[in-house]
Design an enzyme around this catalytic site. Structure first.
Site, PDB file in Angstrom:
ATOM      1  N   HIS A   1       0.933  -1.206   0.168  1.00  0.00           N
ATOM      2  CA  HIS A   1       0.010  -0.115   0.043  1.00  0.00           C
ATOM      3  C   HIS A   1       0.854   1.082  -0.071  1.00  0.00           C
ATOM      4  CE1 HIS A   1      -2.977   2.926   1.231  1.00  0.00           C
ATOM      5  NE2 HIS A   1      -3.931   2.009   0.885  1.00  0.00           N
TER       6      HIS A   1
ATOM      7  N   ASP B   1      -7.549  -4.121  -0.705  1.00  0.00           N
ATOM      8  CA  ASP B   1      -8.301  -4.394  -1.965  1.00  0.00           C
ATOM      9  C   ASP B   1      -8.320  -5.868  -2.281  1.00  0.00           C
ATOM     10  OD1 ASP B   1      -8.655  -1.463  -2.857  1.00  0.00           O
ATOM     11  OD2 ASP B   1      -6.473  -1.422  -2.981  1.00  0.00           O
TER      12      ASP B   1
END
Length: 428
Positions: free
Chosen positions: A306, A363
């Site tokens: 991330h 995600d």
């Protein structure tokens, strides 16, 4: 006395005030830098630029911390209530019982779309991207509720916020059903927020969809974990559009468009596409991971790592447990979900990923959960938008209420031609 920093250029020093946030974050206030020195800062992507001071969400990417109005995100996981979190983000504190009940009544009351709005769906092709429809229809709300174009008092704002949060799921469900050639299903005021959405998505005139508590919990939690994430691309877009005093509907519509991008809200779609590629290519997860680690390969492991979190994404920790729970309870046998679990197992044990802190992110798990719930892949980003809407609304209102707010107007470093003369077409 405020702390200051100093910038020296051409033997001239300029004092810069140091701003300190409530969590100890430090920033240089360069608001007067250009007027004092003629200098601006260059920061592509604004990755080191604070565009505002905000009291909504705190993130510490190094420590893996995410808090809404000071409350750690983990504390919402035991009994996930999206409406309660939406109120917290927008209005600054957890709702009282009276405030919560009144807000729920408003959400139920405003779930229906004006009958005239339904005709707009007919103008979209069946294969129109749901995010395009969502953005257009949110913007169209300003046509049907012109009295909310100009919001100056808290009551008008509360009314507009309730309409948006309620109607966004109706718009989303209708966009899906239009793409499938199915009749629209009216919202049911007896159902809670998530079950009502799933009812509008999957019920038939002859058979109502029954939303289990497992599905309600999983989807409520997913919406909560997407509700806000500080000054990301779409939230910054809402703030930038809102800085021109554009109305709430137009600003949130712009946020949907920003979220649409594959580098932002489309990341969980990329996870499913990766799983499909592995499955259709008859590859093993181990083979795919080897390719992802090969510097000469263009293969990427989607849903890992991330930009903000240099530790484990705190949202991913919560969704990981939820994914295990829902897959176990629903007893699904999906080859893509099997591949996803194997990729997770490999990445969490492989020193290559562990040393680089490339953990599965939000995600990765949201894609798994949405697929398990039967949400079509092209609706994944729409689900993200439904969750993120309270955060957009909160930031729009915070900016609107901040004294001295100015229209956003970034500067640039010009790199084009220097002065040159116009040449008539005959001489070119």
């Amino acid at each position: 006395m405020n702390e200051t920093a100093s910038i020296t250029f051409a033997e001239q020093s300029y004092d810069i005030d140091v701003i300190k946030g409530s969590e100890g974050e430090l920033g240089l206030d360069i608001g007067q830098l250009r007027s004092k020195s003629g200098l601006i800062t260059l920061d592509p992507g604004y990755v080191n630029t604070g565009s505002c001071q905000s009291a909504i969400t705190f993130i510490d990417g190094e420590a893996g911390i995410l808090r809404y109005r000071g409350i750690p995100i983990e504390q919402f996981a035991q009994s996930p209530n999206f409406i309660e979190v939406a109120w917290l983000l927008i209005f600054g504190s957890l709702p009282t019982r009276h405030e919560y009940d009144d807000f729920v009544v408003d959400l139920r009351k405003h779930a229906n779309l004006d009958e005239g709005m339904k005709h707009h769906f007919e103008g979209f092709p069946r294969n129109a991207p749901p995010m395009a429809i969502l953005s257009a229809m949110i913007n169209a709300l300003s046509c049907f509720y012109p009295e909310l174009m100009k919001i100056e008092d808290p009551e008008s704002f509360r009314n507009a916020a309730a309409r948006l949060i309620s109607k966004v799921r109706t718009i989303a469900a209708y966009a899906f059903r239009h793409s499938m050639g199915l009749p629209f299903i009216y919202p049911d005021p007896t159902l809670r927020y998530v079950p009502n959405f799933m009812h509008m998505m999957f019920s038939q005139p002859y058979q109502q969809y029954e939303c289990s508590e497992t599905v309600n919990t999983a989807l409520s939690l997913l919406l909560i974990l997407h509700a806000d994430h500080e000054q990301n691309c779409s939230t910054s877009t809402v703030r930038m559009v809102g800085s021109s005093q554009a109305n709430l509907f137009a600003s949130c519509s712009a946020g949907v468009s920003a979220l649409w991008g594959p580098l932002h809200g489309g990341a969980n779609v990329a996870v499913i596409r990766m799983l499909e590629q592995i499955h259709e290519g008859n590859m093993t997860p181990e083979d795919y991971v080897k390719l992802a680690k090969d510097k000469n390969s263009d293969v990427r492991l989607m849903g890992f790592g991330h930009r903000v979190y240099k530790n484990f994404d705190p949202r991913a920790k919560i969704l990981s447990e939820q994914a295990q729970s829902i897959l176990r309870e629903m007893k699904l046998h999906d080859p893509l979900l099997d591949i996803a679990r194997k990729l997770e197992e490999i990445a969490l044990q492989d020193p290559y990923f562990v040393e680089r802190k490339l953990y599965p992110n939000v995600d990765f798990y949201s894609g798994i959960i949405l697929r398990a719930l039967g949400i079509p892949t092209d609706m994944f980003t729409v689900m993200f938008a439904i969750g993120r809407l309270p955060g957009w609304i909160a930031h729009w209102w915070e900016q609107h209420q901040t004294p001295g707010s100015r229209i956003s107007r970034p500067r640039q470093i010009y790199t084009g031609n220097t002065k040159m003369d116009y040449m008539p077409i005959e001489q070119r």
